[in-house]
Write a protein that holds these residues in place. Structure first.
Motif, PDB file in Angstrom:
ATOM      1  N   PHE A  39       0.835  -1.207   0.000  1.00 57.83           N
ATOM      2  CA  PHE A  39       0.000   0.000   0.000  1.00 57.83           C
ATOM      3  C   PHE A  39       0.868   1.255   0.000  1.00 57.83           C
ATOM      4  CE2 PHE A  39      -2.731  -3.017   2.487  1.00 57.83           C
ATOM      5  CZ  PHE A  39      -3.718  -3.148   1.541  1.00 57.83           C
ATOM      6  N   PHE A  40       0.332   2.313  -0.553  1.00 60.11           N
ATOM      7  CA  PHE A  40       0.938   3.619  -0.351  1.00 60.11           C
ATOM      8  C   PHE A  40      -0.172   4.667  -0.354  1.00 60.11           C
ATOM      9  CE2 PHE A  40       0.872   5.061  -4.821  1.00 60.11           C
ATOM     10  CZ  PHE A  40       0.793   3.855  -5.509  1.00 60.11           C
ATOM     11  N   LEU A  41       0.176   5.859   0.085  1.00 63.86           N
ATOM     12  CA  LEU A  41      -0.822   6.923   0.113  1.00 63.86           C
ATOM     13  C   LEU A  41      -0.532   7.940  -0.968  1.00 63.86           C
ATOM     14  CD1 LEU A  41      -1.196   7.673   3.960  1.00 63.86           C
ATOM     15  CD2 LEU A  41      -2.702   6.294   2.512  1.00 63.86           C
ATOM     16  N   LEU A  60      -5.350   9.392   0.316  1.00 64.56           N
ATOM     17  CA  LEU A  60      -6.134   8.332  -0.327  1.00 64.56           C
ATOM     18  C   LEU A  60      -5.237   7.119  -0.523  1.00 64.56           C
ATOM     19  CD1 LEU A  60      -7.711  10.815  -2.860  1.00 64.56           C
ATOM     20  CD2 LEU A  60      -9.059   9.502  -1.186  1.00 64.56           C
ATOM     21  N   ILE A  61      -5.738   5.966  -0.151  1.00 63.82           N
ATOM     22  CA  ILE A  61      -4.903   4.768  -0.206  1.00 63.82           C
ATOM     23  C   ILE A  61      -4.805   4.223  -1.626  1.00 63.82           C
ATOM     24  CG2 ILE A  61      -6.740   3.100   0.306  1.00 63.82           C
ATOM     25  CD1 ILE A  61      -4.664   1.688   2.187  1.00 63.82           C
ATOM     26  N   ARG A  62      -3.654   3.699  -1.948  1.00 61.54           N
ATOM     27  CA  ARG A  62      -3.430   3.062  -3.252  1.00 61.54           C
ATOM     28  C   ARG A  62      -2.836   1.680  -3.048  1.00 61.54           C
ATOM     29  NH1 ARG A  62      -6.538   6.075  -4.433  1.00 61.54           N
ATOM     30  NH2 ARG A  62      -6.508   7.800  -5.917  1.00 61.54           N
ATOM     31  N   TRP A  63      -3.221   0.780  -3.960  1.00 61.13           N
ATOM     32  CA  TRP A  63      -2.703  -0.585  -3.894  1.00 61.13           C
ATOM     33  C   TRP A  63      -2.389  -1.048  -5.311  1.00 61.13           C
ATOM     34  CZ3 TRP A  63      -6.150  -5.458  -2.874  1.00 61.13           C
ATOM     35  CH2 TRP A  63      -5.326  -6.608  -2.809  1.00 61.13           C
ATOM     36  N   GLU A  96       1.020   6.069   8.615  1.00 61.02           N
ATOM     37  CA  GLU A  96       1.708   6.672   7.472  1.00 61.02           C
ATOM     38  C   GLU A  96       1.395   8.173   7.367  1.00 61.02           C
ATOM     39  OE1 GLU A  96       4.049   5.413   5.789  1.00 61.02           O
ATOM     40  OE2 GLU A  96       4.220   6.898   4.182  1.00 61.02           O
ATOM     41  N   SER A  97       0.160   8.559   7.653  1.00 61.63           N
ATOM     42  CA  SER A  97      -0.210   9.981   7.602  1.00 61.63           C
ATOM     43  C   SER A  97       0.552  10.770   8.661  1.00 61.63           C
ATOM     44  CB  SER A  97      -1.709  10.162   7.830  1.00 61.63           C
ATOM     45  OG  SER A  97      -2.437   9.456   6.867  1.00 61.63           O
ATOM     46  N   ILE A  98       0.691  10.195   9.836  1.00 65.69           N
ATOM     47  CA  ILE A  98       1.433  10.885  10.899  1.00 65.69           C
ATOM     48  C   ILE A  98       2.910  11.004  10.514  1.00 65.69           C
ATOM     49  CG2 ILE A  98       2.178  10.796  13.318  1.00 65.69           C
ATOM     50  CD1 ILE A  98      -0.536   9.519  13.991  1.00 65.69           C
ATOM     51  N   LEU A 261      -7.760  21.435  -9.823  1.00 64.52           N
ATOM     52  CA  LEU A 261      -6.805  22.134  -8.948  1.00 64.52           C
ATOM     53  C   LEU A 261      -5.611  21.272  -8.562  1.00 64.52           C
ATOM     54  CD1 LEU A 261      -9.656  23.635  -6.816  1.00 64.52           C
ATOM     55  CD2 LEU A 261      -8.102  24.971  -8.251  1.00 64.52           C
ATOM     56  N   GLY A 262      -5.798  19.979  -8.563  1.00 60.29           N
ATOM     57  CA  GLY A 262      -4.701  19.087  -8.210  1.00 60.29           C
ATOM     58  C   GLY A 262      -5.163  17.654  -8.084  1.00 60.29           C
ATOM     59  N   ARG A 263      -4.421  16.765  -8.717  1.00 64.47           N
ATOM     60  CA  ARG A 263      -4.726  15.334  -8.630  1.00 64.47           C
ATOM     61  C   ARG A 263      -4.120  14.764  -7.351  1.00 64.47           C
ATOM     62  NH1 ARG A 263      -6.949  12.215 -13.233  1.00 64.47           N
ATOM     63  NH2 ARG A 263      -7.528  13.881 -14.642  1.00 64.47           N
ATOM     64  N   PRO A 264      -4.603  13.611  -6.922  1.00 64.53           N
ATOM     65  CA  PRO A 264      -3.902  12.942  -5.821  1.00 64.53           C
ATOM     66  C   PRO A 264      -2.487  12.586  -6.281  1.00 64.53           C
ATOM     67  CG  PRO A 264      -6.072  11.947  -6.208  1.00 64.53           C
ATOM     68  CD  PRO A 264      -5.802  12.866  -7.354  1.00 64.53           C
ATOM     69  N   MET A 265      -1.487  12.882  -5.431  1.00 60.80           N
ATOM     70  CA  MET A 265      -0.087  12.668  -5.808  1.00 60.80           C
ATOM     71  C   MET A 265       0.646  11.919  -4.708  1.00 60.80           C
ATOM     72  SD  MET A 265       0.799  16.541  -7.098  1.00 60.80           S
ATOM     73  CE  MET A 265      -0.604  17.393  -6.332  1.00 60.80           C
ATOM     74  N   LYS A 266       1.676  11.182  -5.114  1.00 61.14           N
ATOM     75  CA  LYS A 266       2.569  10.575  -4.137  1.00 61.14           C
ATOM     76  C   LYS A 266       3.257  11.697  -3.361  1.00 61.14           C
ATOM     77  CE  LYS A 266       3.981   6.252  -6.267  1.00 61.14           C
ATOM     78  NZ  LYS A 266       5.129   5.454  -6.676  1.00 61.14           N
ATOM     79  N   ALA A 267       3.693  11.379  -2.155  1.00 60.11           N
ATOM     80  CA  ALA A 267       4.285  12.411  -1.287  1.00 60.11           C
ATOM     81  C   ALA A 267       5.378  13.210  -1.986  1.00 60.11           C
ATOM     82  CB  ALA A 267       4.815  11.769  -0.006  1.00 60.11           C
ATOM     83  N   GLU A 268       6.287  12.519  -2.670  1.00 63.69           N
ATOM     84  CA  GLU A 268       7.422  13.213  -3.308  1.00 63.69           C
ATOM     85  C   GLU A 268       6.924  14.146  -4.406  1.00 63.69           C
ATOM     86  OE1 GLU A 268       7.706   9.276  -3.942  1.00 63.69           O
ATOM     87  OE2 GLU A 268       7.304   9.768  -1.843  1.00 63.69           O
ATOM     88  N   ASP A 269       5.929  13.677  -5.176  1.00 63.49           N
ATOM     89  CA  ASP A 269       5.377  14.516  -6.245  1.00 63.49           C
ATOM     90  C   ASP A 269       4.622  15.711  -5.660  1.00 63.49           C
ATOM     91  OD1 ASP A 269       6.394  12.666  -8.012  1.00 63.49           O
ATOM     92  OD2 ASP A 269       4.521  11.539  -8.142  1.00 63.49           O
ATOM     93  N   PHE A 270       3.939  15.450  -4.563  1.00 69.41           N
ATOM     94  CA  PHE A 270       3.190  16.512  -3.892  1.00 69.41           C
ATOM     95  C   PHE A 270       4.153  17.614  -3.447  1.00 69.41           C
ATOM     96  CE2 PHE A 270       0.882  18.673  -0.583  1.00 69.41           C
ATOM     97  CZ  PHE A 270      -0.454  18.570  -0.940  1.00 69.41           C
ATOM     98  N   GLN A 271       5.270  17.214  -2.841  1.00 70.01           N
ATOM     99  CA  GLN A 271       6.285  18.174  -2.389  1.00 70.01           C
ATOM    100  C   GLN A 271       6.840  18.972  -3.552  1.00 70.01           C
ATOM    101  OE1 GLN A 271       7.624  14.912   0.764  1.00 70.01           O
ATOM    102  NE2 GLN A 271       9.294  15.739  -0.485  1.00 70.01           N
TER     103      GLN A 271
END
Ligand code: C2E
Ligand code: CA
Ligand code: CA
Ligand code: CA
Length: 279
Positions: A39-41, A60-63, A96-98, A261-271
């Protein structure tokens, strides 16, 4: 006609069987997914509708299954709920969110960003959830108001009497509480007033027909005044056009979320996105 009926029956049997096999496959694979960290968020940004500032995101969870590929959460979350795996998955989402809040705290652009997580009814009913959340946040040194909890309208309205005290406890611990998919269930307006909720998330189905459909606009306007008169913030979900952004801004919406306005992104992409694309 008889022949058609037989064909129809056969057709339904077959699709039911296929569905059952798929459910079995998912059930089996979910155990492995947990054990093997499949899983990843992804994080979808939320903006202030009034200032345009980036204020938060929804996790949002991804698998991605090694053989089956992408399996959408709409498909596996309900299976996980039925087979008793949602608590473990939900706990992973919390952890993972924390961890992400801790990482983002070190980055100036993201240090005050809030993360909203989706909670299943099973998690809501778990009496140990709140203490655990509080302990985990304390250990991580993260303030509870950076974590928002989303519950679907259906979950909020099921067991409504019991939920009043549950929600009071959640709010007393400092967490914000959002009603997800608002408008799709059957909210009792009387209860809405009794619940100490912080946020209404208006479902995409009401946002889609804006601004062309007068009826939809009337409903979207009514929801803002309802929310604001109950001292709640209101989020429009599934915003896909610039016209919608403009209309929702004028209607007094607080927050906007959607592909435009913005798609769900992996943490690195979000940053990366927050640092570069986003002014
Ligand atoms: P949701 O909580 O209502 O999440 C919003 C869904 O709408 C997400 O789908 C998101 O990717 C999608 N979305 C956002 N903006 C747009 C848009 O502009 N257009 C369109 N067409 N779609 C948009 P996703 O990620 O597939 O999640 C589906 C549902 O799965 C979620 O609905 C939520 O109920 C559930 N879910 C996702 N992650 C979790 C989780 O960690 N725990 C639990 N319990 N449920 C989750
Ligand atoms: Ca949600
Ligand atoms: Ca939603
Ligand atoms: Ca939904």
């Amino acid at each position: 006609a008889k022949r058609d009926e037989e064909n129809l029956c056969h057709f339904f049997d077959e699709s039911m069987e296929t569905r059952l096999m798929r459910t079995k496959l998912i059930e089996h694979a979910l155990h492995e997914a947990l054990a093997q960290n499949q899983f990843f968020l992804v994080y979808q940004p939320q903006f202030s509708a009034q200032t345009g500032a980036l204020v938060g995101c929804e996790a949002l969870i991804r698998w991605i299954h090694p053989e089956e590929g992408f399996i959408p959460p709409d498909e596996f979350i309900s299976v996980a709920e039925h087979v008793g795996l949602i608590s473990a998955i939900g706990e992973w989402v919390i952890d993972e969110s924390i961890r992400q809040l801790v990482r983002w705290r070190e980055m100036p652009v993201l240090k005050n960003i809030r993360i909203a997580i989706n909670l299943s009814s099973v998690q809501l009913e778990d009496k140990t959830l709140l203490d655990r959340l509080q302990r985990k946040l304390k250990q991580a040194g993260v303030a509870p108001d950076l974590l928002e909890l989303e519950l679907t309208e259906r979950v909020v309205m099921t067991d409504a009497a019991e939920n009043v005290s549950r929600f009071q406890a959640i709010r007393a611990h400092g967490f914000d509480l959002a009603v997800d998919d608002f408008g799709t269930g059957y909210s009792s307006l009387a209860y809405l007033q009794k619940f100490p909720l912080s946020v209404l998330k208006v479902d995409k189905q009401f946002v889609d027909p804006i601004p062309d459909d007068e009826g939809a606009c009337a409903i979207a306007n009514a929801i803002v005044s309802l929310a604001h008169s109950l001292d709640m913030k209101v989020v429009a979900e599934g915003v896909e056009t610039g016209e919608q952004v403009h209309w929702l801004y004028r209607a007094g919406y607080d927050l906007l979320q959607g592909y435009y306005l913005g798609r769900p992104m992996k943490a690195e992409d979000f940053q990366q996105w927050a640092l570069t694309d986003y002014p």
